[in-house]
Design a protein around this motif. Structure first.
Motif, PDB file in Angstrom:
ATOM      1  N   GLU A 239     -31.174 -79.440 -56.211  1.00  0.00           N
ATOM      2  CA  GLU A 239     -30.025 -80.351 -56.304  1.00  0.00           C
ATOM      3  C   GLU A 239     -29.549 -80.770 -54.913  1.00  0.00           C
ATOM      4  O   GLU A 239     -29.196 -81.932 -54.687  1.00  0.00           O
ATOM      5  CB  GLU A 239     -28.890 -79.686 -57.076  1.00  0.00           C
ATOM      6  CG  GLU A 239     -29.159 -79.549 -58.571  1.00  0.00           C
ATOM      7  CD  GLU A 239     -28.190 -78.609 -59.261  1.00  0.00           C
ATOM      8  OE1 GLU A 239     -27.230 -78.158 -58.594  1.00  0.00           O
ATOM      9  OE2 GLU A 239     -28.385 -78.309 -60.448  1.00  0.00           O
ATOM     10  N   THR A 316     -30.949 -79.440 -64.524  1.00  0.00           N
ATOM     11  CA  THR A 316     -30.641 -80.622 -65.337  1.00  0.00           C
ATOM     12  C   THR A 316     -31.841 -81.567 -65.433  1.00  0.00           C
ATOM     13  O   THR A 316     -32.706 -81.597 -64.548  1.00  0.00           O
ATOM     14  CB  THR A 316     -29.448 -81.401 -64.757  1.00  0.00           C
ATOM     15  OG1 THR A 316     -29.816 -81.927 -63.466  1.00  0.00           O
ATOM     16  CG2 THR A 316     -28.224 -80.508 -64.615  1.00  0.00           C
ATOM     17  N   GLU A 444     -22.511 -78.887 -70.691  1.00  0.00           N
ATOM     18  CA  GLU A 444     -22.205 -78.884 -69.250  1.00  0.00           C
ATOM     19  C   GLU A 444     -23.186 -79.764 -68.485  1.00  0.00           C
ATOM     20  O   GLU A 444     -22.789 -80.559 -67.630  1.00  0.00           O
ATOM     21  CB  GLU A 444     -22.239 -77.448 -68.723  1.00  0.00           C
ATOM     22  CG  GLU A 444     -21.136 -76.567 -69.296  1.00  0.00           C
ATOM     23  CD  GLU A 444     -21.393 -75.077 -69.126  1.00  0.00           C
ATOM     24  OE1 GLU A 444     -20.478 -74.296 -69.417  1.00  0.00           O
ATOM     25  OE2 GLU A 444     -22.512 -74.697 -68.724  1.00  0.00           O
ATOM     26  N   ASP A 445     -24.479 -79.624 -68.795  1.00  0.00           N
ATOM     27  CA  ASP A 445     -25.494 -80.417 -68.096  1.00  0.00           C
ATOM     28  C   ASP A 445     -25.345 -81.902 -68.406  1.00  0.00           C
ATOM     29  O   ASP A 445     -25.558 -82.756 -67.532  1.00  0.00           O
ATOM     30  CB  ASP A 445     -26.902 -79.948 -68.492  1.00  0.00           C
ATOM     31  CG  ASP A 445     -27.263 -78.611 -67.854  1.00  0.00           C
ATOM     32  OD1 ASP A 445     -26.520 -78.162 -66.958  1.00  0.00           O
ATOM     33  OD2 ASP A 445     -28.283 -78.015 -68.266  1.00  0.00           O
ATOM     34  N   LYS A 448     -22.685 -83.388 -66.187  1.00  0.00           N
ATOM     35  CA  LYS A 448     -23.126 -83.529 -64.790  1.00  0.00           C
ATOM     36  C   LYS A 448     -24.069 -84.718 -64.625  1.00  0.00           C
ATOM     37  O   LYS A 448     -24.089 -85.361 -63.569  1.00  0.00           O
ATOM     38  CB  LYS A 448     -23.798 -82.235 -64.320  1.00  0.00           C
ATOM     39  CG  LYS A 448     -22.798 -81.116 -64.039  1.00  0.00           C
ATOM     40  CD  LYS A 448     -23.405 -79.945 -63.295  1.00  0.00           C
ATOM     41  CE  LYS A 448     -24.181 -79.042 -64.182  1.00  0.00           C
ATOM     42  NZ  LYS A 448     -24.616 -77.798 -63.476  1.00  0.00           N
ATOM     43  N   SER A 452     -21.860 -88.199 -61.616  1.00  0.00           N
ATOM     44  CA  SER A 452     -22.648 -87.620 -60.521  1.00  0.00           C
ATOM     45  C   SER A 452     -21.815 -86.889 -59.470  1.00  0.00           C
ATOM     46  O   SER A 452     -22.362 -86.125 -58.671  1.00  0.00           O
ATOM     47  CB  SER A 452     -23.450 -88.724 -59.832  1.00  0.00           C
ATOM     48  OG  SER A 452     -22.579 -89.702 -59.269  1.00  0.00           O
ATOM     49  N   ILE A 454     -19.603 -84.584 -60.041  1.00  0.00           N
ATOM     50  CA  ILE A 454     -19.241 -83.242 -60.494  1.00  0.00           C
ATOM     51  C   ILE A 454     -20.281 -82.234 -60.017  1.00  0.00           C
ATOM     52  O   ILE A 454     -21.483 -82.439 -60.167  1.00  0.00           O
ATOM     53  CB  ILE A 454     -19.102 -83.201 -62.028  1.00  0.00           C
ATOM     54  CG1 ILE A 454     -17.882 -84.018 -62.458  1.00  0.00           C
ATOM     55  CG2 ILE A 454     -18.992 -81.773 -62.538  1.00  0.00           C
ATOM     56  CD1 ILE A 454     -17.726 -84.144 -63.959  1.00  0.00           C
ATOM     57  N   SER A 455     -19.794 -81.138 -59.460  1.00  0.00           N
ATOM     58  CA  SER A 455     -20.679 -80.090 -58.947  1.00  0.00           C
ATOM     59  C   SER A 455     -20.931 -79.014 -59.996  1.00  0.00           C
ATOM     60  O   SER A 455     -22.064 -78.746 -60.371  1.00  0.00           O
ATOM     61  CB  SER A 455     -20.066 -79.455 -57.689  1.00  0.00           C
ATOM     62  OG  SER A 455     -20.854 -78.391 -57.223  1.00  0.00           O
ATOM     63  N   ASN A 456     -19.870 -78.362 -60.455  1.00  0.00           N
ATOM     64  CA  ASN A 456     -20.002 -77.286 -61.436  1.00  0.00           C
ATOM     65  C   ASN A 456     -19.098 -77.544 -62.637  1.00  0.00           C
ATOM     66  O   ASN A 456     -18.017 -78.126 -62.491  1.00  0.00           O
ATOM     67  CB  ASN A 456     -19.643 -75.936 -60.809  1.00  0.00           C
ATOM     68  CG  ASN A 456     -20.778 -75.377 -59.972  1.00  0.00           C
ATOM     69  OD1 ASN A 456     -21.798 -74.943 -60.490  1.00  0.00           O
ATOM     70  ND2 ASN A 456     -20.609 -75.397 -58.644  1.00  0.00           N
ATOM     71  N   LEU A 471     -13.782 -78.086 -64.153  1.00  0.00           N
ATOM     72  CA  LEU A 471     -14.691 -78.915 -63.357  1.00  0.00           C
ATOM     73  C   LEU A 471     -14.448 -78.695 -61.863  1.00  0.00           C
ATOM     74  O   LEU A 471     -13.327 -78.398 -61.447  1.00  0.00           O
ATOM     75  CB  LEU A 471     -14.483 -80.404 -63.652  1.00  0.00           C
ATOM     76  CG  LEU A 471     -14.416 -80.857 -65.110  1.00  0.00           C
ATOM     77  CD1 LEU A 471     -14.133 -82.346 -65.172  1.00  0.00           C
ATOM     78  CD2 LEU A 471     -15.700 -80.534 -65.823  1.00  0.00           C
ATOM     79  N   LYS A 474     -18.216 -82.175 -55.924  1.00  0.00           N
ATOM     80  CA  LYS A 474     -19.178 -81.871 -54.858  1.00  0.00           C
ATOM     81  C   LYS A 474     -18.486 -81.974 -53.498  1.00  0.00           C
ATOM     82  O   LYS A 474     -17.826 -82.977 -53.205  1.00  0.00           O
ATOM     83  CB  LYS A 474     -20.360 -82.825 -54.928  1.00  0.00           C
ATOM     84  CG  LYS A 474     -21.225 -82.619 -56.155  1.00  0.00           C
ATOM     85  CD  LYS A 474     -22.373 -83.613 -56.230  1.00  0.00           C
ATOM     86  CE  LYS A 474     -23.230 -83.360 -57.469  1.00  0.00           C
ATOM     87  NZ  LYS A 474     -24.298 -84.372 -57.611  1.00  0.00           N
TER      88      LYS A 474
END
Length: 580
Positions: A239, A316, A444-445, A448, A452, A454-456, A471, A474
């Motif tokens: 990633e 992902t 969750e995936d 994401k 784009s 969003i990190s976790n 959420l 990044k």
């Protein structure tokens, strides 16, 4: 008190196993320097067992592992690690292998002092002990990551290790004396041990050890310097590469962007053709390869890489397709510490996107208690299955049934070609107040991929009337690898394209920046539109001030989400979702 489980093997295998053990032992003894010298000395001269502790572990976590395995000999890097374990019981000696001791303490030795102990011991004495090894004896302990509870010490036998190293290498067609790897994961993790040490020894490869700050940024330089022939990256590594390449692409000229987009379209189609057994490539592939794909692989240090693997945590579809578009497919692996690492493998001749491949040759997979669509608990059988948990007979009986099947706790299903797909984890299933089982990872995936920046993501809602989400955005990390308040350049650019000028996470969260919150809600709405039932729709969410990290306690050593820890740390936020 520990129950041991052994698999019977034909007598004709015994000479081969004994020979493998001798080769492994002698290569370990004579080919590796530094830290491993200590392990060899302890393992072979004293018939002891070695286990690793992550350097990021808290003093309490270090003490738990040392106490659980009743360690009497500990090796530490420096004073920072030394002070974590000074008060432990059972200890006979501690060796600090870097720097001088800050204060002289009983039974604490420097590296130089320790090395003097074996100076006069002849090789012949060590060879006698090597020859005494038995295939079904415990060789090493691998402690589980503890993402769902306290870590457990998985006992791996010599046969587990030698057989798995050989079977894995043959399945992915490794070449003898041709392989070169980069080791960057902690060697206390099963993936690093099997890939970087045991398989590399078995196939006479070269292991290059990365700098200690590899995951903080230096790994990219090491890859370019070494140019490995195969590389195993945890999802976060891939990633980060994806984010870095997108950031470079965003600064390119309009012409270069058009060429890159054209090439990636061709690369994606060519990768899908290859995956489906079609050797043909789209028109223009040769030019796209020369202009884009070769240059990208060279820039990443992957131009010699025959196989790029991903494993240890879910990845992902967006990231997989991004690398497919560069004609660099990522092959997923799946396994556990309890299966000596790999159980199913993807490789060039056998992979499907979002699948973790086919079962390791010589092993078996069973789906226990499958539902109507064929999804059941994934169970392993084979010579890679561990001996049991150290000093935990009850946990061993939970994991291993009477027929020798290892119950993984993961849910999965096979397609018509026997490719294995992971659909969730039993312990991670969210059971709503209405009794519906919801696997969190796909939701969750999906978010994401939709948003784009969003990190976790962590889905919550166990025993609640509806689902909610935590959420993070990044952000850049500091020199210690800890998340900062600064947004990544891609997020800054994303916000600018939506008419918002910001550079910090706090600027978005504190103001609840309407435009950004709206785009996230729209992404959630698109995910909800694909939900299979109302119970699987997300109703509330919040953005946290700080991204998840290993040091923060939200992620494990391989960047796997520690759900119980996150639930406890952010309990106040979760309670607000439900008016509690």
């Amino acid at each position: 008190s520990t129950r041991f489980y052994f698999f019977n093997f034909a007598p004709c295998f015994v000479p081969l196993l004994k020979n493998d053990l001798q080769i492994f032992a002698r290569m370990s003894k004579r080919s590796l320097d530094g830290m491993w010298d200590i392990c060899v000395h302890i393992l072979f001269f004293h018939r002891g067992l070695a286990t690793g502790i992550y350097t990021t572990n808290s003093p309490e976590a270090c003490q738990y592992v040392a106490h659980n395995c009743e360690a009497n000999f500990l090796v530490v890097e420096n004073n920072k690690q030394l002070i974590k374990i000074l008060q432990l019981p059972h200890l006979k000696a501690i060796v600090q292998y870097k720097g001088e001791l800050e204060q002289k303490l009983p039974n604490v030795y420097t590296w130089a002092e320790f090395m003097k102990f074996g100076a006069n011991v002849p090789d012949s004495e060590l060879d006698v002990l090597i020859d005494c090894q038995k295939a079904n004896e415990c060789c090493t302990l691998i402690y589980t990551s503890g993402t769902t509870g306290n870590p457990k010490g998985a006992m791996l036998s010599h046969d587990n290790i030698t057989w798995t190293a050989s079977a894995t290498g043959h399945m992915i067609n490794l070449k003898m004396a041709e392989e070169e790897l980069v080791s960057y994961l902690p060697l206390s993790h099963v993936a690093a041990q099997v890939q970087d040490m045991w398989i590399c020894m078995r196939f006479a490869g070269i292991t290059n050890f990365a700098e200690p700050d590899a995951l903080k940024g230096s790994l990219a330089n090491t890859l370019r310097e070494v140019r490995p022939t195969s590389f195993l990256g945890v999802p976060r590594v891939w990633e980060k590469m994806q984010e870095a390449m997108k950031a470079v692409g965003a600064k390119s000229s309009v012409t270069k962007k058009k060429i890159a987009d054209w090439a990636k379209g061709i690369g994606l189609q060519a990768s899908y053709n290859s995956m489906n057994g079609d050797s043909s490539v789209p028109w223009g592939f040769t030019l796209a390869n020369a202009l884009v794909f070769k240059n990208v692989r060279k820039a990443l240090g992957l131009d010699r890489c025959r196989t790029c693997f991903t494993g240890a945590a879910p990845i992902t579809k967006d990231t997989l397709e991004y690398f497919m578009s560069l004609y660099t497919p990522l092959f997923e692996l799946y396994g556990m510490s309890e299966s000596t690492g790999p159980h199913s493998i993807s490789w060039a001749e056998g992979y499907r996107i979002m699948s973790c491949g086919k079962v390791l040759t010589g092993c078996k997979t069973k789906l226990d208690k499958p539902n109507t669509d064929g999804t059941g608990e994934i169970c392993f059988w084979g010579r890679h299955v561990f001996m049991g948990y150290l000093n935990m007979p009850e946990k061993t009986e939970e994991a291993l049934d009477t027929d020798g099947w290892l119950h993984s706790g993961d849910l999965g299903k096979h397609d018509e070609d026997d490719f294995l797909f992971i659909t969730g984890r039993i312990k991670e299933l969210i059971i709503t107040a209405g009794g519906e089982n919801v696997p969190p990872v796909p939701i969750e995936d999906a978010l994401k991929e939709e948003v784009s920046i969003i990190s976790n993501v962590m889905l919550v809602g166990d025993k609640k009337k509806f689902l909610s989400m935590l959420l993070t955005l990044k952000c850049n990390v500091d020199d210690n690898g800890d998340p900062t308040d600064e947004l990544t350049p891609l997020v800054v650019e994303y916000c600018r394209q939506h008419g918002v000028i910001v550079s910090k996470v706090s600027e978005i969260v504190n103001k609840k920046e309407p435009t950004i919150y709206k785009t996230i809600q729209e992404g959630i709405d698109r995910v909800n539109a694909k939900a299979t039932s109302n119970a699987q729709r997300v109703q509330k969410w919040t953005i946290l001030q700080r991204d998840f990290s290993i040091s923060g306690g939200e992620l494990g050593p391989t960047m796997k989400l520690k759900r119980p820890a996150v639930s406890k740390m952010y309990e106040e936020y979760i309670n607000k979702f439900y008016g509690e």
